[in-house]
Design an enzyme around this catalytic site. Structure first.
Site, mmCIF file in Angstrom:
data_model
loop_
_atom_site.group_PDB
_atom_site.id
_atom_site.type_symbol
_atom_site.label_atom_id
_atom_site.label_comp_id
_atom_site.label_asym_id
_atom_site.label_seq_id
_atom_site.Cartn_x
_atom_site.Cartn_y
_atom_site.Cartn_z
ATOM 1 N N GLU A 28 1.013 -1.136 -0.013
ATOM 2 C CA GLU A 28 0.021 0.065 -0.234
ATOM 3 C C GLU A 28 1.001 1.351 -0.135
ATOM 4 O O GLU A 28 0.496 2.394 -0.561
ATOM 5 C CB GLU A 28 -0.913 0.056 1.139
ATOM 6 N N THR A 85 -11.565 8.262 -12.997
ATOM 7 C CA THR A 85 -10.692 7.883 -12.051
ATOM 8 C C THR A 85 -10.915 6.519 -11.719
ATOM 9 O O THR A 85 -10.209 5.847 -10.767
ATOM 10 C CB THR A 85 -10.141 8.665 -11.048
#
Ligand code: DMJ
Length: 634
Positions: free
Chosen positions: A503, A614
């Protein structure tokens, strides 16, 4: 009585009256007539007299009555074109309807007039807007010419599929088929265990609703529509479409994230409409857009992050700075979808909202030319000088360059803002590690955090996409910057045991492109790295991007595929996967779509014709003054 003979009075016949008396008599008659005619309007609507004397009023856009019986089509719907014209194939393209097999259930659905539940009755089929913001009385009724829009595309939506040597084609084809199979598996698992819920929980084999979408359901369905269409998974697409028609209800009353509903639901519905011409998607997108508008009721017009669908109130996320900030990536990632909502509804209100945000951001002071992530929607001041191209900031920059491209390169304001922002980012945030890896750090009031989030890895693709329109002497530089950032993101994958990236990864204390703590070591099926591979592939055709993309496919299969769908993993540095029990909707919307496009020809969803929002939902470039009608918004 007028007719009685009175001594000294005029004769009974009106024709025998003197002039002033004639005038009085005519005045009386006309008063009587006006009174009787006026009384007709006071009769109940059903009165036969009324129907006999008064012609039915011409229906005006936005004034259709709400049908009494849910599910009955609106009266007005019969008068507007029954449906947009069938999807016109672009040059060289097969008409989607001609792909239908003789057994209709398996083919592309025929375009049918959808039943409209009661909740959609206020959507202006004719473009009438809220509180006078739609077309003025007397203006022609709104219609979107889908046929004209499709005929303006430069390439067939699904590409021509003819290039490349046969040998290399067959390998790529096999790879593409594999990705298609993954999508099919992800969809079927969702359908089997969680149909209608927002997400699939593959370990517990059930669905998850969450609290991000205000009570809306089926986030996975909406997010999957265009990917299913693109991969020609016809039966699955039909299942998804039927669910939208029959079960996607908008009369919900929870608290929703403006941003998430916009990018996933509205983006997904808009794309589905532009790909298929099915009006049900357009109608639901517009109606949902209307439900988001209360978020903009703030002193500055900068929307708050959360909107209450029931009360129409809004609030900021409690976890933001001071609990009262709006987030750059959230209010800055509405522009593409909202322009299309105006384009497809004729209602200017959507375009006005996002143009106002743009103007506001254009004018406001920016520290060193950088855009901080938090702003007060009340005072209009930045709340804290934290700048990031990853989470909280990311898609604001993405939407600037994509607004420019979607406007067919006419929105110069967006273009200028993008290159100015990129210059500031390069000056203050871009670094090269001792090991030679280029990365974008995060900025906190002047100090740098030498870390990059997985989310920031979309920027390789964005910078590649924008390179071609930069000043000439900067183009090669931006291409190289894009390639270097993408290489760094690949390193973050390559340096893990699973070949999937964490992440967040750091560049300090001798460490490069690795997470430094377990809490940042997870991978939740995110798309940003393969998104950049796709853009870089299209720009360079360097085979390395397909190689890297294939490594991801293999890793997903090995570490994220479970018996009942795909799941994220808690530690990319452990080869014994610990799954997280969630098949994210963006895995179907983005990760698998970008992978599929990476192994497809460039003219499939050509970048000349489309920009991706997006959430990877394709929205068309405006090839003329208007995508489908006069006075377009884009
Ligand atoms: C997606 O929902 C969108 O890409 C969003 O912009 C942020 N990232 C997630 C997926 O990682």
């Amino acid at each position: 009585m007028l007719g009685r003979k009175v001594p000294g009075f005029a004769p009974a016949s009106p024709w025998a009256l003197r002039l002033p008396q004639k005038f009085l008599f005519l005045l009386f008659l006309s008063g009587l007539f006006t009174l009787c005619f006026g009384a007709l309007f006071l009769l109940p609507h059903s009165s036969r007299f009324k129907r006999f004397f008064l012609a039915p009023r011409a229906r005006q856009p936005g004034l259709e009555a709400v049908p009494e019986v849910p599910g009955l089509p609106l009266a007005g719907a019969r008068e507007s074109p029954p449906n947009p014209a069938p999807a016109a194939p672009a040059p060289g393209e097969e008409d989607p309807s001609s792909l239908a097999s003789p057994r209709r259930r398996k083919g592309w659905p025929r375009r049918t007039q959808p039943t409209r539940p009661r909740e959609e009755a206020t959507v202006p089929r004719g473009g009438g807007g809220s509180r006078g913001e739609g077309p003025q009385e007397g203006s022609p009724p709104f219609s979107f010419d889908f046929h004209a829009f499709r005929s303006r595309l430069r390439h067939p939506v699904l590409g021509t599929r003819t290039r490349g040597s046969e040998e290399s084609q067959s390998l790529v084809q096999t790879q593409r088929e594999k990705i298609k199979e993954m999508m099919q598996f992800a969809w079927q698992s969702y359908k089997r265990y969680a149909m209608g819920k927002n997400e699939l929980q593959p370990l517990t084999k059930d669905g998850y609703q969450g609290n991000m979408f205000g009570g809306l359901s089926g986030a996975t369905v909406i997010d999957s529509l265009d990917t299913l269409y693109l991969m020609e998974l016809k039966e699955e697409f039909q299942e998804a479409k039927t669910w939208v028609e029959e079960n996607f209800h908008l009369n919900v009353s929870g608290e929703a994230s403006l941003f998430e509903v916009n990018i996933r639901y509205i983006g997904g519905l808009l794309s589905a409409f532009y790909l298929t011409g099915e009006d049900v998607f357009r109608m639901k997108a517009i109606k949902l857009g209307e439900k988001l508008l209360p978020a903009f009721s703030t002193p500055t017009g900068i929307p708050k992050g959360v909107v209450n669908f029931k009360s129409g109130s809004n609030r900021s996320w409690g976890w933001t700075m001071t609990g009262s900030s709006s987030i750059l990536a959230e209010f800055g990632s509405l522009h593409l979808e909202f322009l299309h909502l105006s384009e497809l509804s004729g209602n200017q209100v959507f375009a006005e909202k996002v143009r106002h945000i743009r103007k506001f951001l254009r004018k406001i002071d920016k520290p060193f030319g950088l855009y901080p992530n938090f702003i007060s929607p009340v005072s209009g001041n930045w709340i804290q000088h934290h700048v990031s191209v990853g989470g909280l900031g990311d898609s604001f920059y993405e939407y600037l360059i994509k607004s420019w491209l979607m406007s067919a390169k006419t929105d110069t304001e967006a273009k200028d803002m993008y290159y100015e922002a990129l210059t500031a980012i390069e000056t203050h945030l871009v670094n090269v590690s001792p090991g030679g890896l280029t990365y974008i750090a995060e900025w906190r009031g002047g100090n740098l955090d030498h870390k990059m989030g997985h989310l920031a890895c979309f920027s390789g693709g964005m910078i590649a996409l924008g390179a071609e329109d930069a000043e000439e002497d900067k183009r090669a530089h931006y291409r190289e910057l894009a390639a270097q950032i993408t290489k760094t993101c690949h390193e973050s994958y390559d340096r893990s045991d699973t070949k999937l990236g964490p992440e967040a990864f750091w560049f300090n204390s001798g460490k490069e492109a690795v997470a430094t703590q377990l809490s940042e070591s997870y991978y939740i099926l995110r798309p940003e790295v393969v998104e950049s591979y796709m853009y870089l592939w299209r720009q360079t055709h360097n085979p390395i991007y397909r190689e890297w993309g294939w490594e991801v496919v293999m890793a997903l299969e090995k570490y994220c595929r479970t018996e009942a769908g795909f799941a994220g993993i808690q530690d990319v540095y452990s080869s014994i996967p610990n799954h997280d029990n969630k098949q994210q909707t963006f895995f179907l919307a983005e990760t698998l779509k970008y992978l599929y496009l990476l192994f497809s020809e460039d003219d499939m969803l050509s970048l000349e014709d489309w920009v991706f929002n997006t959430e990877a939902h394709p929205l068309p470039v405006n090839h003329s003054d208007s995508a489908g009608r006069v006075g377009g918004q884009l």
